[in-house]
Design a protein around this motif. Sequence first.
Motif, PDB file in Angstrom:
ATOM      1  N   ASP A  76     -11.601   1.955   7.049  1.00 50.54           N
ATOM      2  CA  ASP A  76     -10.552   2.869   7.504  1.00 50.54           C
ATOM      3  C   ASP A  76      -9.617   2.240   8.524  1.00 50.54           C
ATOM      4  O   ASP A  76      -8.417   2.469   8.498  1.00 50.54           O
ATOM      5  CB  ASP A  76     -11.155   4.143   8.097  1.00 50.54           C
ATOM      6  N   ARG A  77     -10.152   1.456   9.415  1.00 51.56           N
ATOM      7  CA  ARG A  77      -9.319   0.823  10.448  1.00 51.56           C
ATOM      8  C   ARG A  77      -8.273  -0.092   9.801  1.00 51.56           C
ATOM      9  O   ARG A  77      -7.121  -0.110  10.195  1.00 51.56           O
ATOM     10  CB  ARG A  77     -10.187   0.043  11.418  1.00 51.56           C
ATOM     11  N   LEU A  78      -8.676  -0.816   8.768  1.00 56.50           N
ATOM     12  CA  LEU A  78      -7.758  -1.723   8.069  1.00 56.50           C
ATOM     13  C   LEU A  78      -6.784  -0.939   7.181  1.00 56.50           C
ATOM     14  O   LEU A  78      -5.573  -1.178   7.205  1.00 56.50           O
ATOM     15  CB  LEU A  78      -8.543  -2.722   7.214  1.00 56.50           C
ATOM     16  N   VAL A  79      -7.307   0.020   6.424  1.00 54.95           N
ATOM     17  CA  VAL A  79      -6.488   0.750   5.448  1.00 54.95           C
ATOM     18  C   VAL A  79      -5.493   1.688   6.135  1.00 54.95           C
ATOM     19  O   VAL A  79      -4.444   1.999   5.571  1.00 54.95           O
ATOM     20  CB  VAL A  79      -7.400   1.523   4.463  1.00 54.95           C
ATOM     21  N   SER A  80      -5.775   2.115   7.347  1.00 55.44           N
ATOM     22  CA  SER A  80      -4.864   3.032   8.037  1.00 55.44           C
ATOM     23  C   SER A  80      -3.638   2.342   8.641  1.00 55.44           C
ATOM     24  O   SER A  80      -2.727   3.000   9.134  1.00 55.44           O
ATOM     25  CB  SER A  80      -5.613   3.800   9.131  1.00 55.44           C
ATOM     26  N   LYS A  81      -3.592   1.038   8.577  1.00 55.08           N
ATOM     27  CA  LYS A  81      -2.424   0.297   9.094  1.00 55.08           C
ATOM     28  C   LYS A  81      -1.204   0.583   8.209  1.00 55.08           C
ATOM     29  O   LYS A  81      -1.338   0.791   7.010  1.00 55.08           O
ATOM     30  CB  LYS A  81      -2.720  -1.206   9.103  1.00 55.08           C
ATOM     31  N   PRO A  82      -0.016   0.594   8.798  1.00 55.34           N
ATOM     32  CA  PRO A  82       1.197   0.918   8.030  1.00 55.34           C
ATOM     33  C   PRO A  82       1.445  -0.010   6.847  1.00 55.34           C
ATOM     34  O   PRO A  82       1.926   0.438   5.798  1.00 55.34           O
ATOM     35  CB  PRO A  82       2.316   0.780   9.059  1.00 55.34           C
ATOM     36  N   TRP A  83       1.106  -1.280   6.953  1.00 62.16           N
ATOM     37  CA  TRP A  83       1.376  -2.208   5.858  1.00 62.16           C
ATOM     38  C   TRP A  83       0.432  -2.003   4.669  1.00 62.16           C
ATOM     39  O   TRP A  83       0.640  -2.586   3.605  1.00 62.16           O
ATOM     40  CB  TRP A  83       1.341  -3.657   6.340  1.00 62.16           C
ATOM     41  N   MET A  84      -0.611  -1.148   4.841  1.00 59.90           N
ATOM     42  CA  MET A  84      -1.544  -0.865   3.751  1.00 59.90           C
ATOM     43  C   MET A  84      -1.204   0.454   3.035  1.00 59.90           C
ATOM     44  O   MET A  84      -2.017   0.964   2.273  1.00 59.90           O
ATOM     45  CB  MET A  84      -2.980  -0.799   4.285  1.00 59.90           C
ATOM     46  N   ALA A  85      -0.012   0.980   3.253  1.00 60.32           N
ATOM     47  CA  ALA A  85       0.385   2.239   2.601  1.00 60.32           C
ATOM     48  C   ALA A  85       0.313   2.106   1.085  1.00 60.32           C
ATOM     49  O   ALA A  85      -0.034   3.068   0.385  1.00 60.32           O
ATOM     50  CB  ALA A  85       1.787   2.630   3.041  1.00 60.32           C
ATOM     51  N   TRP A  86       0.620   0.928   0.567  1.00 55.35           N
ATOM     52  CA  TRP A  86       0.569   0.720  -0.885  1.00 55.35           C
ATOM     53  C   TRP A  86      -0.841   0.958  -1.414  1.00 55.35           C
ATOM     54  O   TRP A  86      -1.020   1.490  -2.500  1.00 55.35           O
ATOM     55  CB  TRP A  86       1.035  -0.699  -1.242  1.00 55.35           C
ATOM     56  N   TRP A  87      -1.869   0.575  -0.635  1.00 53.55           N
ATOM     57  CA  TRP A  87      -3.248   0.749  -1.062  1.00 53.55           C
ATOM     58  C   TRP A  87      -3.620   2.233  -1.116  1.00 53.55           C
ATOM     59  O   TRP A  87      -4.285   2.679  -2.053  1.00 53.55           O
ATOM     60  CB  TRP A  87      -4.194   0.014  -0.123  1.00 53.55           C
ATOM     61  N   ARG A  88      -3.180   2.991  -0.123  1.00 51.53           N
ATOM     62  CA  ARG A  88      -3.465   4.421  -0.101  1.00 51.53           C
ATOM     63  C   ARG A  88      -2.799   5.124  -1.273  1.00 51.53           C
ATOM     64  O   ARG A  88      -3.395   5.984  -1.917  1.00 51.53           O
ATOM     65  CB  ARG A  88      -3.021   5.023   1.235  1.00 51.53           C
ATOM     66  N   VAL A  89      -1.569   4.736  -1.587  1.00 49.54           N
ATOM     67  CA  VAL A  89      -0.855   5.322  -2.732  1.00 49.54           C
ATOM     68  C   VAL A  89      -1.532   4.918  -4.039  1.00 49.54           C
ATOM     69  O   VAL A  89      -1.723   5.753  -4.936  1.00 49.54           O
ATOM     70  CB  VAL A  89       0.642   4.904  -2.725  1.00 49.54           C
ATOM     71  N   LEU A  90      -1.926   3.664  -4.138  1.00 49.95           N
ATOM     72  CA  LEU A  90      -2.601   3.186  -5.344  1.00 49.95           C
ATOM     73  C   LEU A  90      -3.929   3.906  -5.568  1.00 49.95           C
ATOM     74  O   LEU A  90      -4.236   4.340  -6.685  1.00 49.95           O
ATOM     75  CB  LEU A  90      -2.830   1.673  -5.268  1.00 49.95           C
ATOM     76  N   SER A  91      -4.726   4.062  -4.524  1.00 49.97           N
ATOM     77  CA  SER A  91      -6.016   4.737  -4.678  1.00 49.97           C
ATOM     78  C   SER A  91      -5.819   6.215  -4.989  1.00 49.97           C
ATOM     79  O   SER A  91      -6.560   6.791  -5.797  1.00 49.97           O
ATOM     80  CB  SER A  91      -6.890   4.553  -3.444  1.00 49.97           C
ATOM     81  N   SER A  92      -4.808   6.843  -4.399  1.00 54.63           N
ATOM     82  CA  SER A  92      -4.512   8.246  -4.722  1.00 54.63           C
ATOM     83  C   SER A  92      -4.065   8.393  -6.168  1.00 54.63           C
ATOM     84  O   SER A  92      -4.472   9.328  -6.860  1.00 54.63           O
ATOM     85  CB  SER A  92      -3.423   8.787  -3.794  1.00 54.63           C
TER      86      SER A  92
END
Length: 166
Positions: A76-92
């Motif tokens: 969560d600490r890594l994925v919550s960074k702004p540059w990881m927004a693509w990962w959150r969108v991809l997983s969603s």
Amino acid sequence: MLSLAWKIRRSVETGMAVFLLAMVALTFADVVGRRIFGKPIYGSNDITEHLMALVVFCGLPLVTAAGAHLSVDLFDRLVSKPWMAWWRVLSSALVVVVLGVIAWLFVKHGLNATRISEVSQALRIPRGPLYLFMALSCALSALAALGITFFGPMVDPKDTHKEEAL
């Protein structure tokens, strides 16, 4: 749009509560009948099986809309960074696709069960409508997952003060 989502949520919650109450009442009556009178309710296992599926699949869109699925917070600490927004969108997007595929498979299975007249063991309850209900639940869950991608989890405003107190 948000008002419609709340109306759907309330109706799903009400349905789940009714199914759960029916399951508890049936199980209670079956146990009393079996233990006290020596006469269990014929077909109670079939009815309980169907009610359990209804409760679980009523809960699926509610849990999805609240963003309350089990998750591992290891990264969560890594994925919550702004540059990881693509990962959150991809997983969603992946969650939406998976729930959509499951809904489609339930539709196929429900239509097939209706075509071949698939029924439960004891009471001969048709299974097709149950599978189609499961498909509807998965489709609502996919829409809820899509919604939380853009708008965040659907949390009842009345419940926010309880979380702040904890």
